[in-house]
Design a protein around this motif. Sequence first.
Motif, PDB file in Angstrom:
ATOM      1  N   LEU A  59       0.846  -1.204   0.000  1.00 17.58           N
ATOM      2  CA  LEU A  59       0.000   0.000   0.000  1.00 17.58           C
ATOM      3  C   LEU A  59       0.881   1.255   0.000  1.00 17.58           C
ATOM      4  O   LEU A  59       0.633   2.211  -0.737  1.00 17.58           O
ATOM      5  CB  LEU A  59      -0.909  -0.004   1.238  1.00 17.58           C
ATOM      6  CG  LEU A  59      -1.854   1.184   1.364  1.00 17.58           C
ATOM      7  CD1 LEU A  59      -2.888   1.178   0.246  1.00 17.58           C
ATOM      8  CD2 LEU A  59      -2.570   1.186   2.713  1.00 17.58           C
ATOM      9  N   GLN A  63       0.873   4.502  -2.213  1.00 17.78           N
ATOM     10  CA  GLN A  63       0.611   5.815  -1.588  1.00 17.78           C
ATOM     11  C   GLN A  63       1.704   6.829  -1.912  1.00 17.78           C
ATOM     12  O   GLN A  63       1.454   8.029  -1.901  1.00 17.78           O
ATOM     13  CB  GLN A  63       0.508   5.657  -0.067  1.00 17.78           C
ATOM     14  CG  GLN A  63      -0.788   5.001   0.384  1.00 17.78           C
ATOM     15  CD  GLN A  63      -0.870   4.872   1.886  1.00 17.78           C
ATOM     16  OE1 GLN A  63       0.141   4.749   2.569  1.00 17.78           O
ATOM     17  NE2 GLN A  63      -2.084   4.897   2.418  1.00 17.78           N
ATOM     18  N   SER A  71      -4.718   5.277  -3.734  1.00 22.35           N
ATOM     19  CA  SER A  71      -4.557   4.862  -2.332  1.00 22.35           C
ATOM     20  C   SER A  71      -4.261   6.000  -1.380  1.00 22.35           C
ATOM     21  O   SER A  71      -4.168   5.777  -0.168  1.00 22.35           O
ATOM     22  CB  SER A  71      -3.432   3.833  -2.218  1.00 22.35           C
ATOM     23  OG  SER A  71      -3.831   2.647  -2.853  1.00 22.35           O
ATOM     24  N   SER A  72      -4.039   7.178  -1.910  1.00 21.67           N
ATOM     25  CA  SER A  72      -3.844   8.312  -1.003  1.00 21.67           C
ATOM     26  C   SER A  72      -3.999   9.605  -1.794  1.00 21.67           C
ATOM     27  O   SER A  72      -4.098   9.590  -3.020  1.00 21.67           O
ATOM     28  CB  SER A  72      -2.476   8.252  -0.313  1.00 21.67           C
ATOM     29  OG  SER A  72      -1.509   8.866  -1.076  1.00 21.67           O
ATOM     30  N   LEU A 101      -6.179   7.604  10.461  1.00 17.70           N
ATOM     31  CA  LEU A 101      -6.051   7.063   9.095  1.00 17.70           C
ATOM     32  C   LEU A 101      -5.237   8.023   8.222  1.00 17.70           C
ATOM     33  O   LEU A 101      -5.630   8.426   7.126  1.00 17.70           O
ATOM     34  CB  LEU A 101      -7.428   6.806   8.460  1.00 17.70           C
ATOM     35  CG  LEU A 101      -8.253   5.652   9.050  1.00 17.70           C
ATOM     36  CD1 LEU A 101      -8.996   6.071  10.301  1.00 17.70           C
ATOM     37  CD2 LEU A 101      -9.242   5.094   8.054  1.00 17.70           C
ATOM     38  N   VAL A 128       3.497   1.938   6.595  1.00 18.25           N
ATOM     39  CA  VAL A 128       3.085   3.338   6.390  1.00 18.25           C
ATOM     40  C   VAL A 128       3.624   4.200   7.541  1.00 18.25           C
ATOM     41  O   VAL A 128       4.226   5.265   7.333  1.00 18.25           O
ATOM     42  CB  VAL A 128       1.537   3.420   6.302  1.00 18.25           C
ATOM     43  CG1 VAL A 128       1.069   4.856   6.238  1.00 18.25           C
ATOM     44  CG2 VAL A 128       1.025   2.629   5.089  1.00 18.25           C
ATOM     45  N   THR A 167      -9.469  12.331   6.380  1.00 14.08           N
ATOM     46  CA  THR A 167      -9.287  12.561   4.947  1.00 14.08           C
ATOM     47  C   THR A 167      -9.493  11.291   4.131  1.00 14.08           C
ATOM     48  O   THR A 167      -9.504  10.190   4.655  1.00 14.08           O
ATOM     49  CB  THR A 167      -7.874  13.121   4.678  1.00 14.08           C
ATOM     50  OG1 THR A 167      -6.914  12.257   5.262  1.00 14.08           O
ATOM     51  CG2 THR A 167      -7.742  14.511   5.258  1.00 14.08           C
TER      52      THR A 167
HETATM   53  C1  LIG Z   1      -7.132   5.490   1.655  1.00 12.63           C
HETATM   54  S1  LIG Z   1      -5.686   5.574   2.672  1.00 12.63           S
HETATM   55  C2  LIG Z   1      -5.677   7.333   2.919  1.00 12.63           C
HETATM   56  C3  LIG Z   1      -4.486   7.830   3.664  1.00 12.63           C
HETATM   57  C4  LIG Z   1      -4.442   9.360   3.829  1.00 12.63           C
HETATM   58  N1  LIG Z   1      -5.622   9.881   4.470  1.00 12.63           N
HETATM   59  C5  LIG Z   1      -4.190  10.029   2.504  1.00 12.63           C
HETATM   60  O1  LIG Z   1      -5.086  10.632   1.945  1.00 12.63           O
HETATM   61  O2  LIG Z   1      -3.064   9.916   2.007  1.00 12.63           O
HETATM   62  C6  LIG Z   1      -6.286   4.917   4.196  1.00 12.63           C
HETATM   63  C7  LIG Z   1      -5.208   4.777   5.275  1.00 12.63           C
HETATM   64  O3  LIG Z   1      -5.874   4.441   6.495  1.00 12.63           O
HETATM   65  C8  LIG Z   1      -5.202   3.385   7.141  1.00 12.63           C
HETATM   66  N2  LIG Z   1      -6.249   2.676   7.883  1.00 12.63           N
HETATM   67  C9  LIG Z   1      -7.284   1.952   7.387  1.00 12.63           C
HETATM   68  N3  LIG Z   1      -8.086   1.525   8.379  1.00 12.63           N
HETATM   69  C10 LIG Z   1      -7.552   2.019   9.538  1.00 12.63           C
HETATM   70  C11 LIG Z   1      -7.938   1.959  10.900  1.00 12.63           C
HETATM   71  N4  LIG Z   1      -9.034   1.299  11.294  1.00 12.63           N
HETATM   72  N5  LIG Z   1      -7.196   2.598  11.813  1.00 12.63           N
HETATM   73  C12 LIG Z   1      -6.059   3.265  11.442  1.00 12.63           C
HETATM   74  N6  LIG Z   1      -5.653   3.363  10.162  1.00 12.63           N
HETATM   75  C13 LIG Z   1      -6.378   2.738   9.219  1.00 12.63           C
HETATM   76  C14 LIG Z   1      -4.513   2.595   6.041  1.00 12.63           C
HETATM   77  O4  LIG Z   1      -3.366   1.918   6.488  1.00 12.63           O
HETATM   78  C15 LIG Z   1      -4.187   3.690   5.024  1.00 12.63           C
HETATM   79  O5  LIG Z   1      -2.892   4.218   5.207  1.00 12.63           O
END
Ligand SMILES: C[S@@+](CC[C@H](N)C(=O)[O-])C[C@H]1O[C@@H](n2cnc3c(N)ncnc32)[C@H](O)[C@@H]1O
Length: 324
Positions: A59, A63, A71-72, A101, A128, A167
Amino acid sequence: MELVDTAAHHGAEEIAREFLEHGAPFLWPELPDLAGLTPDRIAALPPLPYGDPEFSARLLREQTDTTTTDSSRPPAVVKRQLAWLRHELPEWRAGRVHHPLCGPGTYAAALGDYGLTAYVGVDAGPAVVQHARRRFAGQDHIRFVLGDAADTAASPGEPACDTLLLTYDAANFLAPRAFRELLGSLVRGLRLGGIAVLDLRLAEDGTAGFDEGRRVHRRRTGSVFRDGPHLLLSEGFTVADGALLGHRIVAVDDGPGGRPPEVFHSVLHVPTAPQLTAALTAAGLDVCVRGRPFAGSGDPNLARHLVVARKQRITHRTLPWRQP
Ligand SMILES: C[S@@+](CC[C@H](N)C(=O)[O-])C[C@H]1O[C@@H](n2cnc3c(N)ncnc32)[C@H](O)[C@@H]1O
């Protein structure tokens, strides 16, 4: 989930063709027909394995690839989004930021231009978080916590934050009840007058990106789902009038004698604008800005609202002494 490899003796081309024609259950009968699943069963599908170190490493690769928004939010997107926010809310200063997140640190870097004084990002992905910690080594006001956002929301002893960031669909990851619980807990850590910023998909954003039906993607050098050459057999779905959107993805090796196929699900819970407003209001937040920073973009990953809500009062959900 690893599937029984009944399709192993078929070539990748044949698998792709049969998937497109008949759907994944034709190849793997243990998979249910998505069209027949109730919203409850869709909501109960296992999430992507964010906490798995290997998944997290893959991931992170995506990202930090600035050519994709899958993915980000890449730096250029974050920059535009924050500029839009500042334009809508000229008095906003980031101050102390809490960012569940958080991803690889792109927001932490960009917020330096917006009065950031302290930042705590929380992410479930080991690779990450390791990447983000390395990136900001020596900058003690920027911290990354490895863990599930639901377990780390209330951080007693921490000073209240000025800005809470959710976000890239973070608010869509949870079912409505779980979201309200998490929001209550997060808002407890927000100071009165502080703001929550939600970059999320509302029903009003439509179903772009999820309404394409069956697709086959050939990955020659790896993807989030596995390394090496493989096919991703993807089925987009929209359920309950768009309140649930998602993909089921089967990763299949492209070549003989490969690894068994694996199935992944990604599901978003999509509120309407009034439903979101009700959840925010119940948490003591008043919506002060709502709009689409990327209106007109053809990228379905940018078909999102930015909603800003200010903490105006303490409610029973956000009483400071309430336990999570
Ligand atoms: C779609 S990515 C978005 C990351 C960031 N907000 C961005 O826009 O670059 C989602 C992130 O949330 C993390 N994630 C997903 N579920 C989570 C949880 N329950 N608690 C903490 N982190 C989580 C994942 O590892 C990932 O890095």
